[in-house]
Design an enzyme around this catalytic site. Structure first.
Site, short mmCIF file in Angstrom:
data_model
loop_
_atom_site.label_atom_id
_atom_site.label_comp_id
_atom_site.label_asym_id
_atom_site.label_seq_id
_atom_site.Cartn_x
_atom_site.Cartn_y
_atom_site.Cartn_z
CE LYS A 13 -2.33 -0.83 3.79
NZ LYS A 13 -1.80 -2.14 4.22
NE ARG A 88 -4.00 -1.14 9.93
CZ ARG A 88 -2.95 -0.59 9.35
NH1 ARG A 88 -3.01 0.62 8.86
NH2 ARG A 88 -1.82 -1.25 9.27
NE ARG A 122 7.43 -3.07 6.04
CZ ARG A 122 6.13 -2.80 6.13
NH1 ARG A 122 5.43 -2.60 5.04
NH2 ARG A 122 5.55 -2.73 7.29
NE ARG A 153 6.59 -0.29 10.04
CZ ARG A 153 5.44 -0.22 9.39
NH1 ARG A 153 5.39 0.34 8.19
NH2 ARG A 153 4.33 -0.70 9.92
NE ARG A 164 2.12 -4.45 11.26
CZ ARG A 164 3.10 -4.27 10.40
NH1 ARG A 164 4.27 -4.84 10.59
NH2 ARG A 164 2.93 -3.50 9.36
P1 AMP Z 1 1.01 0.76 8.96
O1 AMP Z 1 2.22 1.57 8.74
O2 AMP Z 1 -0.17 1.21 8.12
O3 AMP Z 1 1.25 -0.73 8.84
O4 AMP Z 1 0.55 1.03 10.48
C1 AMP Z 1 1.40 0.72 11.57
C2 AMP Z 1 0.59 0.62 12.85
O5 AMP Z 1 -0.06 1.87 13.12
C3 AMP Z 1 -0.54 -0.41 12.84
O6 AMP Z 1 -0.09 -1.73 13.10
C4 AMP Z 1 -1.45 0.14 13.93
O7 AMP Z 1 -0.91 -0.13 15.22
C5 AMP Z 1 -1.35 1.64 13.70
N1 AMP Z 1 -2.37 2.09 12.71
C6 AMP Z 1 -2.15 2.58 11.46
N2 AMP Z 1 -3.31 2.88 10.84
C7 AMP Z 1 -4.30 2.57 11.72
C8 AMP Z 1 -5.71 2.63 11.68
N3 AMP Z 1 -6.38 3.08 10.59
N4 AMP Z 1 -6.41 2.24 12.77
C9 AMP Z 1 -5.78 1.81 13.88
N5 AMP Z 1 -4.44 1.69 13.98
C10 AMP Z 1 -3.70 2.07 12.92
#
Ligand code: AMP
Length: 207
Positions: A13, A88, A122, A153, A164
């Site tokens: 994404k 999400r 990654r 990360r 996740r």
């Molecule tokens: P990402 O970089 O999109 O994988 O997001 C990393 C982390 O941020 C996720 O595993 C969640 O802990 C938090 N996070 C990101 N977007 C959301 C969302 N829309 N709702 C809730 N938590 C989020």
């Protein structure tokens, strides 16, 4: 154009959002990036979400929805945006429907095995927010975009990745059906090279 990118963690994404942003000249709104920036700057929000993110869980809906609502009200979003990592959950999608009308939800469909492989290789640049795979790097420690120091990360550890993916299956996967009912889902095969996947996205958007 108001676009949502749907897909499991590691489905690409962020990479696709960055390419769309530069071609369509509309901003990428990544809730993950917003939370990571707050973590890095140790803001009250950052401290609040630190442990939740480290466990691979979702930040509470009410916090996330408020952040996105405010961000989408900013001037640069007037002509459209790419939502990367939001919504999400069904609660987030229903909230979004109340304050914005999106045009389409691109669903990046990637094999589970490929996802685990992508996430375990990654590397992330905290300076420019770039994400890279070790297979494309000559030096796994240096950001090819800005020269910053690449890191893994915290939430890309094996245990957190598993959590996740579970959180995705339970909370986020149902969004495909939610947006299918609205006639807004464009499913794209997310396996293959960055250019292959991106060209498929452009093809469905042009239809
Ligand atoms: P990402 O970089 O999109 O994988 O997001 C990393 C982390 O941020 C996720 O595993 C969640 O802990 C938090 N996070 C990101 N977007 C959301 C969302 N829309 N709702 C809730 N938590 C989020």
């Amino acid at each position: 154009m108001k676009i949502i990118l749907l897909g499991a963690p590691g489905s690409g994404k962020g990479t696709m959002a960055q390419k769309l942003t530069s071609d369509l000249k509309i901003p990428q709104i990544s809730t993950g990036d917003i939370f990571r920036k707050n973590l890095k700057e140790e803001t009250p929000l950052g401290l609040q979400v630190k442990d939740i993110m480290a466990r691979g869980e979702l930040v509470p809906d009410e916090i996330t929805i408020e952040i996105v609502k405010n961000r989408l009200a900013e001037a640069d979003c007037a002509n459209g945006y790419i939502l990367d990592g939001f919504p999400r959950s069904i609660v987030q999608a229903e909230a979004l429907d109340k304050f914005q009308q999106i045009d389409c939800a691109i669903n990046l469909d990637v094999d589970k095995e490929a996802i685990v492989k992508r996430l375990s290789g990654r590397r992330f640049c905290p300076d420019c927010n770039g994400t890279f795979h070790i297979s494309s790097l000559t030096d796994a420690a240096v950001c090819p975009a800005c020269g910053g120091k690449l890191v893994i990360r915290a939430d890309d550890s094996e245990e957190t990745v598993r959590e996740r993916l579970h959180v995705y299956d339970v909370n986020t996967f149902p969004l495909i059906e939610y947006y299918t009912k609205q006639g807004k889902v464009l499913t794209v095969d997310g396996n293959g090279s960055i250019d292959e996947v991106y060209n498929r996205i452009l093809a469905v958007l042009n239809k």
